[in-house]
Design an enzyme around this catalytic site. Structure first.
Site, PDB file in Angstrom:
ATOM      1  N   ARG A  58       1.375  -9.772   6.990  1.00  0.00           N
ATOM      2  CA  ARG A  58       3.127  -9.718   7.058  1.00  0.00           C
ATOM      3  C   ARG A  58       3.918 -10.330   7.070  1.00  0.00           C
ATOM      4  O   ARG A  58       3.943 -11.111   8.566  1.00  0.00           O
ATOM      5  CB  ARG A  58       3.540  -9.025   6.263  1.00  0.00           C
ATOM      6  CG  ARG A  58       2.644  -7.590   5.517  1.00  0.00           C
ATOM      7  CD  ARG A  58       3.393  -6.310   5.687  1.00  0.00           C
ATOM      8  NE  ARG A  58       2.713  -5.283   6.709  1.00  0.00           N
ATOM      9  CZ  ARG A  58       2.806  -4.915   7.067  1.00  0.00           C
ATOM     10  NH1 ARG A  58       4.013  -3.328   5.958  1.00  0.00           N
ATOM     11  NH2 ARG A  58       3.092  -3.934   7.698  1.00  0.00           N
ATOM     12  N   LYS A  97       7.576  -5.292  10.877  1.00  0.00           N
ATOM     13  CA  LYS A  97       7.012  -4.332  12.040  1.00  0.00           C
ATOM     14  C   LYS A  97       7.616  -4.513  13.320  1.00  0.00           C
ATOM     15  O   LYS A  97       8.517  -5.553  13.980  1.00  0.00           O
ATOM     16  CB  LYS A  97       5.641  -4.403  12.800  1.00  0.00           C
ATOM     17  CG  LYS A  97       4.650  -4.302  11.833  1.00  0.00           C
ATOM     18  CD  LYS A  97       4.532  -2.851  11.085  1.00  0.00           C
ATOM     19  CE  LYS A  97       4.246  -1.890  11.817  1.00  0.00           C
ATOM     20  NZ  LYS A  97       4.195  -0.373  11.723  1.00  0.00           N
ATOM     21  N   TYR A 138      11.423  -2.958  10.208  1.00  0.00           N
ATOM     22  CA  TYR A 138      10.911  -1.427  10.589  1.00  0.00           C
ATOM     23  C   TYR A 138      10.532  -0.795  12.393  1.00  0.00           C
ATOM     24  O   TYR A 138      10.731  -1.985  13.432  1.00  0.00           O
ATOM     25  CB  TYR A 138       9.154  -0.876   9.645  1.00  0.00           C
ATOM     26  CG  TYR A 138       9.250  -1.056   8.545  1.00  0.00           C
ATOM     27  CD1 TYR A 138       9.710  -0.346   7.807  1.00  0.00           C
ATOM     28  CD2 TYR A 138       8.391  -2.088   8.310  1.00  0.00           C
ATOM     29  CE1 TYR A 138       9.293   0.009   6.464  1.00  0.00           C
ATOM     30  CE2 TYR A 138       8.394  -2.381   6.869  1.00  0.00           C
ATOM     31  CZ  TYR A 138       8.878  -0.926   5.459  1.00  0.00           C
ATOM     32  OH  TYR A 138       9.242  -1.036   5.110  1.00  0.00           O
ATOM     33  N   HIS A 145       9.795   2.817  13.445  1.00  0.00           N
ATOM     34  CA  HIS A 145       9.204   3.760  14.205  1.00  0.00           C
ATOM     35  C   HIS A 145       9.977   4.164  15.741  1.00  0.00           C
ATOM     36  O   HIS A 145       8.733   4.307  16.461  1.00  0.00           O
ATOM     37  CB  HIS A 145       8.463   3.573  13.752  1.00  0.00           C
ATOM     38  CG  HIS A 145       7.861   3.536  12.213  1.00  0.00           C
ATOM     39  ND1 HIS A 145       8.383   4.031  11.028  1.00  0.00           N
ATOM     40  CD2 HIS A 145       7.474   2.478  11.797  1.00  0.00           C
ATOM     41  CE1 HIS A 145       7.874   4.025  10.772  1.00  0.00           C
ATOM     42  NE2 HIS A 145       7.551   2.330  10.419  1.00  0.00           N
ATOM     43  N   GLU A 193      12.867   1.995   7.581  1.00  0.00           N
ATOM     44  CA  GLU A 193      12.857   3.245   7.279  1.00  0.00           C
ATOM     45  C   GLU A 193      13.379   4.466   6.863  1.00  0.00           C
ATOM     46  O   GLU A 193      12.760   5.305   6.643  1.00  0.00           O
ATOM     47  CB  GLU A 193      11.463   3.915   8.009  1.00  0.00           C
ATOM     48  CG  GLU A 193      11.694   4.272   9.474  1.00  0.00           C
ATOM     49  CD  GLU A 193      11.843   3.112  10.757  1.00  0.00           C
ATOM     50  OE1 GLU A 193      12.288   3.483  12.089  1.00  0.00           O
ATOM     51  OE2 GLU A 193      11.633   1.898   9.719  1.00  0.00           O
ATOM     52  N   ASP A 237       2.925   5.875  11.933  1.00  0.00           N
ATOM     53  CA  ASP A 237       4.024   5.223  12.972  1.00  0.00           C
ATOM     54  C   ASP A 237       4.842   5.879  13.397  1.00  0.00           C
ATOM     55  O   ASP A 237       6.052   5.878  14.224  1.00  0.00           O
ATOM     56  CB  ASP A 237       4.419   4.141  11.767  1.00  0.00           C
ATOM     57  CG  ASP A 237       3.769   3.159  11.352  1.00  0.00           C
ATOM     58  OD1 ASP A 237       3.679   2.509  12.540  1.00  0.00           O
ATOM     59  OD2 ASP A 237       3.467   2.679  10.405  1.00  0.00           O
TER      60      ASP A 237
END
Length: 371
Positions: free
Chosen positions: A15, A75, A94, A96, A118, A270
């Site tokens: 991505r 990510k 993101y 996490h 998130e 995740d």
């Protein structure tokens, strides 16, 4: 503002955090966008596509990090990336962090401001920047689960939809949120026998009203989940506590009671995973077995369908990104309490209460955050 778009480096992560069309919205507003060469290759975008809308192309990640005020990724930053971050930079991606103390400590050490997709909450509630990838992961979970059920993959050799005269496979979905609902839709489309568990009566009622007899619903208790494990061919873990580590709903003992060759797909990996036997895997080596049960625990599932995932993500992140660059980071967060909940790290401290709790680190609200 100077915006940097590095190429994703997590294993089989294709991505990209900004499409050329989205980049055009930023450059036309007077912002500078620096894109690492071949950052969009996994989605079918060439460097020339970005140059055509006014972006500059950087030869490597270091050039992007060195030349940008705002780093936008998909990510969580890998070690080589968070070591390049500075105190005068903002990271938007993101994160996490609840399941990744090393990354959290790396971000703290950098001094950067880190905003996590998130944990941002929308004006009507929900998690608008997590939702598109939850949709993708939910739908993918049935595809990969069905594949893992094939005998040569170590599975039971069960066709989820069955055939006339042969019962369909039993699919259990833990969590009736976005990813769980999309998983249920796909499983029902394959004509599987589908039961979804949740702890919200309201959500179970909503699912029953929408899907009626096609979808079984059950209130989630430890005993109910344990009984379902014994009967299931495929279990999808789709629980979420925003910012926090996922609860372990399926214990090691429950796994031991499952049918040999049954499959567990942990969408929650995740956030640490919702099966006690889970550990994160990659697209290179996506599965492992515990007590004869196949586990699929890839931590960046949507990366495999990079084009769909990129467009789905960018349509949701772009409005927030435009507010960051248009208003300035601090003002944008102070103007929107839901956006401010995305702030996970600032001034060397953890700034999200759930993340701090799960990492056993102090929670410190920045002095500049007034919302």
């Amino acid at each position: 503002m100077r915006i940097g778009i590095p190429k994703e480096i997590k294993t089989h992560e294709y991505r990209v955090s900004l499409t050329p069309d989205a980049a055009a919205d930023l450059t036309e507003s007077g912002h500078q966008v620096l894109v690492e060469t071949e950052a969009g290759a996994g989605v079918g975008f060439e460097d020339a596509d970005y140059q055509a809308v006014g972006c500059a192309i950087a030869p490597n990640a270091k050039a992007v990090f060195d030349g940008s005020e705002l780093i936008v990724k998909v990510k969580e930053p890998q070690k080589s990336e968070y070591e390049m971050l500075r105190a005068d930079q903002t990271l938007f991606t993101y994160l996490h962090l609840a399941a990744d103390k090393a990354q959290a400590q790396g971000l703290r050490k950098s001094g950067c401001t880190a905003i996590a997709y998130e944990t941002i909450v929308g004006p009507k509630g929900g998690l608008p920047l997590l939702e598109p990838m939850s949709e993708v992961a939910g739908r993918m979970s049935i595809h990969v689960g069905a594949n893992c059920l094939e005998r040569e993959k170590g599975g039971r050799g069960v066709l989820l939809g069955g055939v006339p005269g042969v019962a369909p496979g039993k699919v259990v979905i833990l969590g009736g949120g976005v990813s769980g609902t999309h998983a249920a839709q796909m499983a029902m489309g394959l004509r599987a026998d589908v039961t979804i568990f949740d702890i919200s009566d309201e959500r179970l009622n909503e699912l029953d009203m929408v899907y009626g007899g096609r979808l079984k619903t059950e209130y989630s208790t430890k005993r109910a989940v344990a009984n379902a494990c014994m009967e299931a061919d495929l279990i999808i873990g789709a629980v979420l506590v925003p910012g926090a580590a996922a609860p372990k709903l399926v214990t090691r003992e429950m796994v031991r009671t499952m049918k040999p060759g049954a499959v567990l797909v942990d969408i929650a990996i995740d956030q640490g995973g919702c099966f006690e036997t889970s550990h994160a895997t990659t697209h290179d080596d996506p599965t492992f077995e515990v007590d004869g049960i196949v586990h699929y625990c890839v931590a960046n599932m949507p990366g495999a369908v990079s084009r769909t995932s990129t467009f789905a993500l960018v349509k949701s992140t772009l409005p927030y990104l435009k507010r960051l660059v248009g208003q300035g980071v601090r003002e944008a967060l102070n103007n929107d309490p839901g956006f401010a909940l995305g702030l996970n790290v600032a001034q060397g401290e953890i700034t999200h209460a759930a993340v701090a709790r799960d990492l056993d680190l102090p929670f410190v609200k920045p002095d500049w955050l007034t919302t």
